[in-house]
Design an enzyme around this catalytic site. Structure first.
Site, short mmCIF file in Angstrom:
data_model
loop_
_atom_site.label_atom_id
_atom_site.label_comp_id
_atom_site.label_asym_id
_atom_site.label_seq_id
_atom_site.Cartn_x
_atom_site.Cartn_y
_atom_site.Cartn_z
N SER A 1 10.01 4.24 -0.74
CA SER A 1 10.04 2.79 -0.97
C SER A 1 9.11 2.41 -2.11
O SER A 1 9.45 1.59 -2.97
CB SER A 1 9.66 2.05 0.31
OG SER A 1 9.68 0.65 0.11
N LYS B 1 4.32 -1.18 1.22
CA LYS B 1 5.72 -0.78 1.37
C LYS B 1 6.07 -0.40 2.81
O LYS B 1 6.87 0.50 3.05
CB LYS B 1 6.07 0.39 0.43
CG LYS B 1 5.89 0.04 -1.04
CD LYS B 1 6.76 -1.14 -1.45
CE LYS B 1 6.57 -1.51 -2.91
NZ LYS B 1 7.42 -2.64 -3.33
N THR B 2 5.44 -1.08 3.77
CA THR B 2 5.81 -0.86 5.17
C THR B 2 6.30 -2.15 5.82
O THR B 2 6.47 -2.19 7.04
CB THR B 2 4.61 -0.32 5.96
OG1 THR B 2 3.52 -1.26 5.88
CG2 THR B 2 4.17 1.04 5.46
N GLY B 3 6.49 -3.20 5.03
CA GLY B 3 6.97 -4.46 5.58
C GLY B 3 5.88 -5.45 5.91
O GLY B 3 6.10 -6.38 6.68
#
Length: 829
Positions: free
Chosen positions: A734, A636-638
């Site tokens: 997120s 969930k950090t891209g």
């Protein structure tokens, strides 16, 4: 007339010259034929050689070694090989000694070395590593701060070892007081070594101790004091006859009751201690002493030399056990198994004859009286049965006549190396031929153990070999000397793969070319040295379970295999309290992994970083298929967007998608790791240009998985590591938007206490734990250099997300699903 005579003379001279040339040519041919005949005679005639050496016959020596043994006065008379040591009983004093209690310390040894290259320091570390004891090394401070010794009211170390005891006694007052208080409060002992050099005084008092040192001495006739409390493995009341190597020994003298001698010796001459005062020629002097702690409450063991002499290594192991209250101690049980590889494979002249088989049976019978259940384990490749001389073929027949007296295990039918074959059916057919041979000759086929020729295919793993073994032989156990590497031998470990238990195998100094005692490499003394306290002895001492590799040729001719192991067993039983025994391979594997359960899971190494591994690895496999960098997360950090961005570059190739985890392989973080590196490499294509193509994989759960850094560094030590970091609270929220968490409020998830339901606590861990960036990055940096690691702030390419969005809009192209999801997941912030 003159012209006719001249013509006749020229004719006769030409004939004589021709005859001379023919004579020379005939001599050359004769010499060549003589040399050929001599070579043939020498190679085919039986060698006239001495009788095979006799194993050691008693504890004072035996066989070849006893011929050169020194008797001396201390032995009690000529020919005496052992003498008891009588010291005054001191039971009253020993009752005052406090039992070692360092239970409030971590089982870690702190070793102070002179330098990272010092020989003694390396020998200390080697013994600790062989025994699987945890340790930390520090350069011994002359002045300066002592390492942190406590943490949260617990001691960080259970034992202190000084390579140079003078660095200990000469510590500045602050650090010495700090260390002594730590040792006294936490029950920590100290081991120290003193090795005299050219600057050492002949006599001196050890600073701060009622103990005197006398150095630069030549000694002889080493004895063990039966009263020394630290003795555990070492058997007391033994005498090692003869001169000790070197003239740089140090002895200890003291009248204080705190010191108990452990090892004692006599000086070589009466003048050696002239500076001390008169003493009998054969007076005993302590070279290793045990400080019982009656002086200052700290127990110590001091050595008057280094660890070069074998008996010092044995006592050093006992000292570690005693001073740690047996917390760092191996049991007295030792299991040994002797494999005889290639029992039918060997060229003529090296194979076993009837007399050799009789000697094998006779030695096995004698060994069973010393080692319960001792049985030679014979490996066979049936194709080579009856391929020797007539006499050697009769030896083959006798082996089969006594087949039920031995254990048996299969190699390959034609002794082929399995890694050269990539079809399971081809390997299985070779195994079936060997199995048919065994069944036709009554060889047992249910031992569940096999060994691959040259260890091929075992490690690095050739998955086809494991499949064929299981399908044909129902193999449960194998062994190799190659995991994780052949050398140093102390690092050899076991592992389990595809249901087959792989045990570490040890060498014993015997190879296919070591046939004759007097032709042993380096001389026969090298073999005896290995047996009598050297490498072979230490292998048994420091390994609870040892599988030894030997060869057919070691049991013919001089029968070095029989000599070596009978001598080794007798030597071990003379000098130690170890209990030797033998188990069949399957039971041995059960015992091994009960003793070392942490070794069940393998640690895959890169085969291309070890030449031996590369030589026994399939030529169809290449390390070029391994990735050059990893995107490790966190979730969930891209990282999905980064994966897609990188894949757009023409020189960068990502891994193939997984049918279950999509763009992530998740190899280093879970059960997929058990599938091995062949499975992992199948996710990557063959690069078209190794130097310019960059392959990578992305698995976001690598970041916070505890085992992932160690596993990744073992296989990909030169890889680059990429992590993407955003505000930890943003990352947590997120992840919270995952459907599995939406049944609870975000506040409820992050504030759940220890009494919350298990499902709620599991959600909390998944939500919060990956955000502990410092802890996870520190773990990765333990295995990768900072120059190999990169952490990117997500805000950098969030802006690029918007640029990409505008570009696609201008081009009239639809948004990729990953970009839409990325923009949606970040829009809330």
């Amino acid at each position: 007339m003159v012209g006719a005579g001249l013509g006749v003379w020229k004719l006769m001279r030409g004939v004589r010259q021709l005859e001379l040339h023919r004579l020379i040519l005939a001599l050359i041919i004769f010499c060549l034929l003589s040399m050929a005949f001599l070579a043939y005679y020498v190679s085919n005639s039986p060698k006239i050689k001495e009788a095979p050496p006799l194993p050691f016959s008693d504890c004072g020596g035996g066989g070849v070694m006893s011929q050169g043994a020194s008797t001396g006065e201390a032995g009690g008379g000529p020919g005496v090989q052992r003498a008891p040591l009588f010291l005054p009983p001191r039971q009253g004093r020993l009752r005052q000694v406090k039992a070692v209690d360092n239970s409030r310390t971590e089982p870690v040894v702190l070793v102070f070395v002179e330098s990272i290259y010092s020989q003694l320091g390396q020998e200390i570390v080697a013994i600790l590593e062989s025994s699987r004891f945890r340790y930390r090394t520090e350069i011994a401070p002359g002045k300066g701060d002592m390492p942190t010794l406590t943490e949260r009211n617990r001691g960080r170390y259970t034992l202190i070892i000084y390579e140079n005891v003078l660095k200990y006694v000469n510590l500045d007052a602050w650090n010495r007081d700090l260390l002594d208080k730590y040792c006294a409060e936490y029950g920590v002992g100290v081991i120290g070594f003193f090795k005299a050099n050219e600057n050492s005084l002949l006599s001196a008092q050890l600073k701060g101790f009622p103990l005197f040192l006398h150095s630069h001495l030549g000694l002889r006739d080493y004895r063990i004091n039966a009263n020394a409390p630290l003795l555990y493995i070492t058997k007391p009341n033994q005498v090692e006859q003869g001169s000790l190597p070197g003239d740089d020994w140090t002895i200890f003298q003291s009248n204080h009751s705190t010191y108990e001698p452990v090892l004692l010796a006599s000086t070589k001459s009466s003048e050696a201690l002239a500076h001390v005062g008169p003493s009998p020629l054969r007076a005993l002097h302590a070279t290793v002493v045990q400080d019982l702690g009656l002086h200052d409450g700290i127990q110590r063991v001091l050595f008057g030399n280094n660890l070069n002499y074998w008996l010092h290594k044995l006592v050093f192991v006992d000292a570690i056990a005693y001073l740690t209250g047996k917390r760092l101690c191996l049991s007295l049980d030792r299991h040994i198994l002797v494999d005889v590889d290639d029992i039918f494979v060997g060229k003529e002249g090296t194979r076993m004859k009837v007399s050799d088989v009789e000697a094998l049976l006779n030695t096995q019978s004698k060994m069973r009286a010393l080692v319960p259940n001792f049985t030679f384990n014979l490996g066979f490749s049936g194709k080579f049965y009856h391929t020797g001389t007539d006499e050697e073929d009769r030896g083959d027949d006798m082996l089969l006549q006594h087949r039920m007296d031995f254990w048996w295990f299969p190699h390959m039918w034609s002794h082929m190396q399995p890694h050269l074959f990539h079809n399971v059916s081809v390997l299985a057919e070779q195994m079936r031929l060997n199995k048919i041979f065994a069944q036709e000759h009554g060889i047992p086929t249910d031992m569940g153990y096999a060994v691959a020729p040259h260890h091929s295919g075992v490690y690095p793993v050739h998955s086809q070999l494991y499949e064929a073994w299981k399908s044909v032989w129902s193999i449960k156990v194998t062994s190799t000397e190659e995991y994780p590497h052949l050398r140093p031998a102390r690092y050899r470990r076991g592992f389990i793969h595809n249901g087959i238990q792989v045990l570490p195998r040890q060498t014993c100094g015997l190879f296919t070319h070591t046939i004759f005692y007097n032709e042993y490499p380096g001389g026969s003394k090298e073999l005896d040295k290995s047996i009598r306290g050297g490498e072979l002895f230490l292998t048994v001492l420091l390994n609870p379970i040892s599988i030894f590799m030997t060869h057919l040729s070691n049991y013919g001719n001089d029968r070095l295999g029989l000599y070596t192991f009978e001598s080794l067993v007798k030597f071990v039983q003379c000098w130690t309290n170890l209990k030797l025994q033998t188990l069949p391979p399957v039971h041995l594997a059960e015992k091994y992994f009960q003793t070392f359960p942490e070794e069940r899971d393998p640690l895959w190494q890169n085969p291309c970083h070890d030449k031996r591994h590369k030589d026994i690895w399939s030529k169809e496999k290449t390390c070029d298929r391994l990735p050059k960098f990893l995107v490790i997360g966190p979730q969930k950090t891209g990282t999905t967007a980064l994966h897609s961005f990188l894949s757009l570059h023409p020189a960068i190739t990502s891994s193939f998608p997984s049918p279950t985890t999509f763009e992530e392989i998740q190899f280093f973080s879970g059960s997929n790791y058990d599938n091995g590196i062949d499975w992992y490499m199948d996710f990557f294509p063959f690069p078209s240009n190794v130097s310019t193509d960059f392959m990578f994989e992305k698995s976001a759960n690598y970041f916070d998985t505890e085992v992932a850094p160690k596993r990744a560094a073992a296989l990909l030590p030169r890889a680059k590591i990429l992590a993407v970091l955003i505000n930890p609270s943003d990352r947590a929220y997120s992840w919270y938007q995952d459907p599995a968490a939406l049944n609870n409020t975000f506040h409820a998830v992050v504030t759940a206490g220890p009494s919350a339901p298990k499902d709620m606590l599991a959600l909390q861990r998944r939500c919060l734990n990956p955000g502990a960036y410092a802890a996870h990055l520190e773990r990765w940096l333990q295995h990768y250099q900072p120059s190999q690691s990169r952490a990117f702030l997500a805000e950098y390419y969030r802006e690029h997300n918007m640029e990409l969005l505008h570009l696609l809009n201008r081009l009239g192209q639809p948004l990729p699903s990953w970009l839409r999801q990325e923009l949606q997941s970040t829009s809330w912030s």
